[in-house]
Design a protein around this motif. Structure first.
Motif, mmCIF file in Angstrom:
data_model
loop_
_atom_site.group_PDB
_atom_site.id
_atom_site.type_symbol
_atom_site.label_atom_id
_atom_site.label_comp_id
_atom_site.label_asym_id
_atom_site.label_seq_id
_atom_site.Cartn_x
_atom_site.Cartn_y
_atom_site.Cartn_z
ATOM 1 N N ASN A 193 31.559 -2.248 8.824
ATOM 2 C CA ASN A 193 31.894 -1.326 9.907
ATOM 3 C C ASN A 193 31.410 0.084 9.575
ATOM 4 O O ASN A 193 30.865 0.790 10.441
ATOM 5 N N ALA A 194 31.610 0.498 8.317
ATOM 6 C CA ALA A 194 31.133 1.820 7.889
ATOM 7 C C ALA A 194 29.608 1.879 7.950
ATOM 8 O O ALA A 194 29.022 2.897 8.355
ATOM 9 N N GLN A 195 28.940 0.795 7.549
ATOM 10 C CA GLN A 195 27.478 0.755 7.638
ATOM 11 C C GLN A 195 27.015 0.853 9.088
ATOM 12 O O GLN A 195 26.014 1.514 9.397
ATOM 13 N N LYS A 196 27.735 0.184 9.976
ATOM 14 C CA LYS A 196 27.394 0.232 11.403
ATOM 15 C C LYS A 196 27.440 1.662 11.921
ATOM 16 O O LYS A 196 26.552 2.104 12.665
ATOM 17 N N GLU A 197 28.478 2.414 11.522
ATOM 18 C CA GLU A 197 28.590 3.814 11.925
ATOM 19 C C GLU A 197 27.429 4.636 11.374
ATOM 20 O O GLU A 197 26.895 5.515 12.056
ATOM 21 N N ALA A 198 27.043 4.353 10.125
ATOM 22 C CA ALA A 198 25.939 5.095 9.508
ATOM 23 C C ALA A 198 24.610 4.767 10.178
ATOM 24 O O ALA A 198 23.764 5.652 10.363
ATOM 25 N N VAL A 199 24.398 3.502 10.546
ATOM 26 C CA VAL A 199 23.159 3.101 11.231
ATOM 27 C C VAL A 199 23.022 3.860 12.545
ATOM 28 O O VAL A 199 21.935 4.312 12.915
ATOM 29 N N ALA A 200 24.130 4.020 13.264
ATOM 30 C CA ALA A 200 24.098 4.742 14.541
ATOM 31 C C ALA A 200 23.715 6.209 14.348
ATOM 32 O O ALA A 200 23.129 6.833 15.245
ATOM 33 N N ALA A 201 24.026 6.766 13.172
ATOM 34 C CA ALA A 201 23.729 8.178 12.897
ATOM 35 C C ALA A 201 22.387 8.363 12.188
ATOM 36 O O ALA A 201 21.961 9.497 11.957
ATOM 37 N N ALA A 202 21.719 7.279 11.837
ATOM 38 C CA ALA A 202 20.477 7.355 11.055
ATOM 39 C C ALA A 202 19.287 7.748 11.921
ATOM 40 O O ALA A 202 19.172 7.305 13.065
ATOM 41 N N ASP A 203 18.405 8.567 11.355
ATOM 42 C CA ASP A 203 17.175 8.922 12.079
ATOM 43 C C ASP A 203 15.917 8.425 11.369
ATOM 44 O O ASP A 203 14.803 8.762 11.758
ATOM 45 N N GLY A 204 16.082 7.615 10.321
ATOM 46 C CA GLY A 204 14.936 7.091 9.598
ATOM 47 C C GLY A 204 14.359 5.848 10.247
ATOM 48 O O GLY A 204 15.034 5.130 10.989
ATOM 49 N N ASP A 205 13.077 5.592 9.971
ATOM 50 C CA ASP A 205 12.434 4.361 10.439
ATOM 51 C C ASP A 205 12.805 3.186 9.543
ATOM 52 O O ASP A 205 12.840 2.044 9.988
ATOM 53 N N ILE A 206 13.065 3.494 8.272
ATOM 54 C CA ILE A 206 13.504 2.491 7.305
ATOM 55 C C ILE A 206 14.890 2.893 6.818
ATOM 56 O O ILE A 206 15.125 4.052 6.460
ATOM 57 N N LEU A 207 15.809 1.938 6.803
ATOM 58 C CA LEU A 207 17.160 2.192 6.340
ATOM 59 C C LEU A 207 17.355 1.533 4.978
ATOM 60 O O LEU A 207 17.027 0.358 4.798
ATOM 61 N N VAL A 208 17.881 2.287 4.028
ATOM 62 C CA VAL A 208 18.150 1.785 2.679
ATOM 63 C C VAL A 208 19.663 1.776 2.474
ATOM 64 O O VAL A 208 20.333 2.779 2.743
ATOM 65 N N PHE A 209 20.180 0.651 2.004
ATOM 66 C CA PHE A 209 21.615 0.507 1.767
ATOM 67 C C PHE A 209 21.854 0.326 0.268
ATOM 68 O O PHE A 209 21.168 -0.477 -0.376
ATOM 69 N N SER A 210 22.825 1.064 -0.259
ATOM 70 C CA SER A 210 23.089 0.966 -1.690
ATOM 71 C C SER A 210 24.569 1.162 -1.980
ATOM 72 O O SER A 210 25.238 1.986 -1.349
ATOM 73 N N ASP A 211 25.087 0.390 -2.942
ATOM 74 C CA ASP A 211 26.475 0.538 -3.382
ATOM 75 C C ASP A 211 26.585 1.680 -4.383
ATOM 76 O O ASP A 211 25.618 2.020 -5.079
ATOM 77 N N VAL A 212 27.776 2.227 -4.497
ATOM 78 C CA VAL A 212 28.021 3.344 -5.411
ATOM 79 C C VAL A 212 27.778 2.934 -6.858
ATOM 80 O O VAL A 212 27.264 3.714 -7.667
ATOM 81 N N ALA A 224 0.866 -1.181 0.000
ATOM 82 C CA ALA A 224 0.000 0.000 0.000
ATOM 83 C C ALA A 224 0.902 1.231 0.000
ATOM 84 O O ALA A 224 2.074 1.147 0.402
ATOM 85 N N PRO A 225 0.409 2.384 -0.476
ATOM 86 C CA PRO A 225 1.224 3.598 -0.431
ATOM 87 C C PRO A 225 1.736 3.843 0.987
ATOM 88 O O PRO A 225 0.977 3.784 1.949
ATOM 89 N N CYS A 226 3.030 4.087 1.103
ATOM 90 C CA CYS A 226 3.651 4.207 2.419
ATOM 91 C C CYS A 226 4.862 5.132 2.304
ATOM 92 O O CYS A 226 5.722 4.930 1.443
ATOM 93 N N THR A 227 4.930 6.160 3.138
ATOM 94 C CA THR A 227 6.039 7.127 3.052
ATOM 95 C C THR A 227 6.666 7.352 4.422
ATOM 96 O O THR A 227 6.518 8.422 5.023
ATOM 97 N N PRO A 228 7.355 6.363 4.936
ATOM 98 C CA PRO A 228 8.028 6.533 6.233
ATOM 99 C C PRO A 228 9.267 7.416 6.091
ATOM 100 O O PRO A 228 9.719 7.719 4.988
ATOM 101 N N ARG A 229 9.814 7.830 7.211
ATOM 102 C CA ARG A 229 11.074 8.539 7.227
ATOM 103 C C ARG A 229 12.166 7.540 6.838
ATOM 104 O O ARG A 229 12.263 6.462 7.407
ATOM 105 N N VAL A 230 12.993 7.897 5.828
ATOM 106 C CA VAL A 230 13.988 6.982 5.273
ATOM 107 C C VAL A 230 15.394 7.555 5.447
ATOM 108 O O VAL A 230 15.612 8.754 5.246
#
Length: 376
Positions: A111-130, A37-43
């Motif tokens: 390890n870099a992702q772990k640091e980013a997760v700690a700084a994230a304020d979204g309810d949903i986390l999206v991970f992507s390679d360059v 369903a349409p859903c727009t959480p903080r990402v």
């Protein structure tokens, strides 16, 4: 010996075809729908980079072009000890809301992702390679899956083409993997996510470890929470095959090595009384597949011993030799490797040799942490 030959050949075919067939048969009687369903959480959109000065600008422009409300998306670039102009280029996008998270001491992707997760304020986390290019509507499609409270994580569908724009051996193998994932998600849950582009609820993105795959571990954390992982055919990550086959081989070894680390630290998922169908999937998709190199070697040696005794065994042995010859020929000759009939055996053998090398390193106690992105 004849029975052993039959057994090893059966196990190879079951790992690649019998397991998917069993899922297809299950899907005829049981399908787990996703209530989208349409859903727009903080990402929070997390990009991990190491010395990506050639591609980071294109990646950020691609990310900023996603059709998602700017006030609902936080973009973090976790720079894993980059020593080139990556950080300088990322800072140019600060006015667009892109945050640079400098990990001073290089500690690896997770390890870099772990640091980013700690700084994230979204309810949903999206991970992507360059290296992954994302369609503008993909984020909206991905978030629609989280309207279903049973979904813990969502994987993209990978699309790979050769540098000439034509299908390649890796692309054929990836299409097979995407087909298998579609079956898994239809009947229950994925067993692994596309590490190049996936999303998860923040609560399942915890306990990241430098020596363990974040995508595999996130999926397992979702299962612990009583959630599941699915793929979405509308969410596509595009990328080219690699420019350097040697570095790609190292990437495959690294991926399997980390997969083995996660698997053997999470053997609880083999408990069928607790995890049911997922235990079967966990065993077949991971461990059984990783045992294929040993099945192949055993089948070849036994078949060689039996070949003089009967025309059927001789035919099977010659068939194996022809398959391996095509793979080796593709490895030796880049021109031959352009043919699909050679690319597929070459890629199959490369994958299984990489698995064998990963087993050797794992048994020696190697737990690889550092990473260097493959040039595409």
């Amino acid at each position: 010996m004849a029975l052993l030959l039959s057994l090893f050949i059966f196990l190879v075919f079951f790992a690649y075809f019998g397991y998917p067939l069993s899922l297809y048969l299950i899907s005829r009687f049981k399908v787990r729908e996703v209530r989208r369903a349409p859903c727009t959480p903080r990402v929070t959109f997390i990009i991990t980079a190491f010395n990506e000065e050639k591609r980071i600008r294109q990646k950020l422009e691609n990310t900023l072009a996603l059709t998602y409300a700017p006030e609902l998306i936080q973009i973090i670039v976790a720079s894993d000890g980059s020593t080139d102009r990556t950080n300088e280029i990322v800072r140019e996008f600060a006015a667009n809301g892109v945050r640079l998270l400098e990990v001073k001491d290089r500690g690896g992707k997770e390890n870099a992702q772990k640091e980013a997760v700690a700084a994230a304020d979204g309810d949903i986390l999206v991970f992507s390679d360059v290296a992954t290019v994302i369609d503008p509507e993909s984020l909206h499609h991905m978030m629609a899956n989280f309207a279903d409270p049973c979904i813990g994580c969502v994987s993209s569908v990978d699309r790979v083409v050769g540098r000439d724009g034509k299908p390649c051996g890796e692309g054929a193998y990836v299409r097979y993997e995407m087909w298998l994932r579609d079956l898994e998600g239809r009947v229950n849950s994925l067993v692994g996510l596309s590490g190049s582009f996936f999303a998860a609820r923040k609560e399942v993105c915890r306990d990241f470890s430098p020596d363990m795959q974040s995508d595999f571990r996130t999926l397992l954390n979702s299962m612990r929470f009583g959630l599941r992982g699915i793929g979405d055919n509308r969410v596509i990550g595009h990328y080219q095959d690699v420019a350097d086959s040697n570095r790609e081989f190292d990437r495959k070894v690294r991926t399997v090595l980390r997969g083995l680390t996660v698997f053997f630290k999470n053997l609880e998922f083999l408990n069928v009384f607790r995890y049911g169908l997922f235990s079967y999937q966990f065993f077949c998709h991971k461990l059984l597949r990783w045992l294929v190199p040993f099945f192949l070697a055993a089948a070849f040696l036994i078949n060689a011993a039996l070949a003089p005794s009967h025309p059927l065994y001789l035919f099977l042995f010659l068939l194996q030799c022809a398959f391996y010859f095509l793979g080796v020929a593709g490895w030796k000759s880049p021109m031959l490797a352009r043919r699909l009939t050679v690319r597929i055996p070459l890629y199959f053998l490369t994958v299984n040799f990489a698995i064998a090398v990963a087993w050797l390193r794992y048994l020696r106690g190697n737990r690889l942490v550092m990473w260097t992105p493959s040039e595409r």
